[in-house]
Enzyme design. Structure first.
Site, short mmCIF file in Angstrom:
data_model
loop_
_atom_site.label_atom_id
_atom_site.label_comp_id
_atom_site.label_asym_id
_atom_site.label_seq_id
_atom_site.Cartn_x
_atom_site.Cartn_y
_atom_site.Cartn_z
N SER A 166 52.68 37.51 50.41
CA SER A 166 51.65 37.80 51.41
C SER A 166 52.21 38.76 52.48
CB SER A 166 51.11 36.50 52.01
OG SER A 166 49.96 36.73 52.79
N ASP A 272 41.99 36.69 44.52
CA ASP A 272 42.46 37.03 45.86
C ASP A 272 41.63 38.21 46.36
OD1 ASP A 272 43.79 37.85 48.16
OD2 ASP A 272 45.77 37.95 47.22
N HIS A 302 44.90 33.67 46.59
CA HIS A 302 46.00 34.24 47.36
C HIS A 302 47.12 33.21 47.52
CE1 HIS A 302 47.84 37.09 50.09
NE2 HIS A 302 48.04 36.12 50.96
#
EC number: 3.1.1.1
Length: 327
Positions: A166, A272, A302
């Site tokens: 991320s 995502d 995600h």
């Protein structure tokens, strides 16, 4: 009481409150942390310890070594690749010692048979970008000059991989861009590749996947908008180079990554909202002459492998094959 909806109130979903001085108050009760595990145990995939990096910035790192390297009096002289892993959290949340990241890094060390260096970095909005990038680069300098026994005995300085999840994937990407201009300064460290795990990218125009997953319950655009508002330099929008690497046909430094023959692994989940931009960044890197291995998984949200340990085995096998293809 039900959890707050990310769509209805992203601030409540993130457990943050804006303060008048520009800082935020974080409720970290949903992010349990854990101590390092310095003593070998059959139950631990890796041993770990915490070490300071820059005391003025209060930055530090957690170092992981596969338990197999120290169990049963093993004094193997085998040198292991170094994986520098930057944690996620939208640049505004989380820490190195968060249980989810600790467990993930421990398994990375074991399954990839690598030393994992997981550095902390200063969080926004108290320290807006590029502060995190500065700290990410400083961690490489720490490795280079470290006199830590695990580093000296086990680290293969000629095989370094920058990895992150991320925001950490964004960080690994930008630390990589910065590092192309300091290859000689980093010596004897040699970066061989970037492993971008669900990297945190964004832009002003909504992508098709963001529109399709507008009501995503994990990381919808309304939540990532807040994260970018709090982490980008004051006065810029999401088409800044920090958040959107595709703007202006990308950084000229990508061509240097290609010339250095660093390989990149782009990892994403089809559920995502950021998946389309991740694919666009991979396409851009290929256009610039970078060798990119793409690994996208249907049904994955995600950060899926961080949240669900059962999803890690396939991921780690793919990463291991990627690393072996570079060594």
């Amino acid at each position: 009481m039900s959890e707050p909806s990310p769509i209805a109130d992203p601030y409540a979903y993130l457990n943050i409150v804006n303060n008048p001085d520009g800082s935020i108050t974080r409720d970290l009760s949903n992010f349990p942390c854990t101590a390092a595990t310095p003593d070998p145990s059959p139950l631990n995939p890796a041993v770990s310890k915490d070490l300071p990096v820059n005391q003025l910035k209060s930055t530090w790192l957690r170092l992981y070594l596969p338990s197999s390297a120290v169990n049963e009096g093993n004094v193997s002289s085998q040198k292991l690749p170094i994986v520098v892993y930057y944690h996620g959290g939208g640049f505004i949340l989380c820490s190195v010692d968060m249980q989810l990241f600790h467990d993930f890094c421990s398994e990375v060390a074991r399954d990839l048979n690598a030393i994992v260096v997981s550095p902390s970095y200063r969080l926004a909005p108290e320290h807006r970008l590029p502060a995190a990038y500065d700290d990410g680069v400083e961690a490489l300098d720490w490795i280079k000059t470290s006199d830590d026994e695990w580093i000296k005995s086990h680290a293969d300085f000629s095989n370094v991989f920058l990895m992150g999840t991320s925001a950490g994937g964004n960080l690994a990407y930008n630390v990589g861009l910065r590092s192309v201009d300091s290859v000689s300064d980093l010596s004897p460290l040699q970066i061989r590749g970037l492993i971008l795990h669900h990297p945190f990218f964004g832009g002003e125009e909504r992508s098709e996947s963001e529109i399709r997953l507008m009501n995503d319950q994990v990381c919808p655009p309304i939540v990532t908008d807040v994260m970018w508002d709090l982490s980008l330099p004051v006065g810029v929008d999401r088409d800044h180079e920090y958040s959107n690497p595709t703007v202006g046909d990308g950084s000229e430094k990508l061509e240097k990554i290609g010339r250095l023959r660093w390989k990149v692994m782009m990892i994403g989940g089809e559920d995502d909202p950021m998946i389309d931009l991740q694919k666009d960044v991979a396409k851009l890197m290929k256009k610039k002459g970078v060798e990119v291995v793409e690994h996208y998984t249907g049904g994955h949200v995600h950060g899926a492998e961080i949240r669900d340990p059962s999803k890690r085995k396939t991921l780690f096998l793919s990463i291991k094959n990627f690393i072996f293809s570079v060594l």
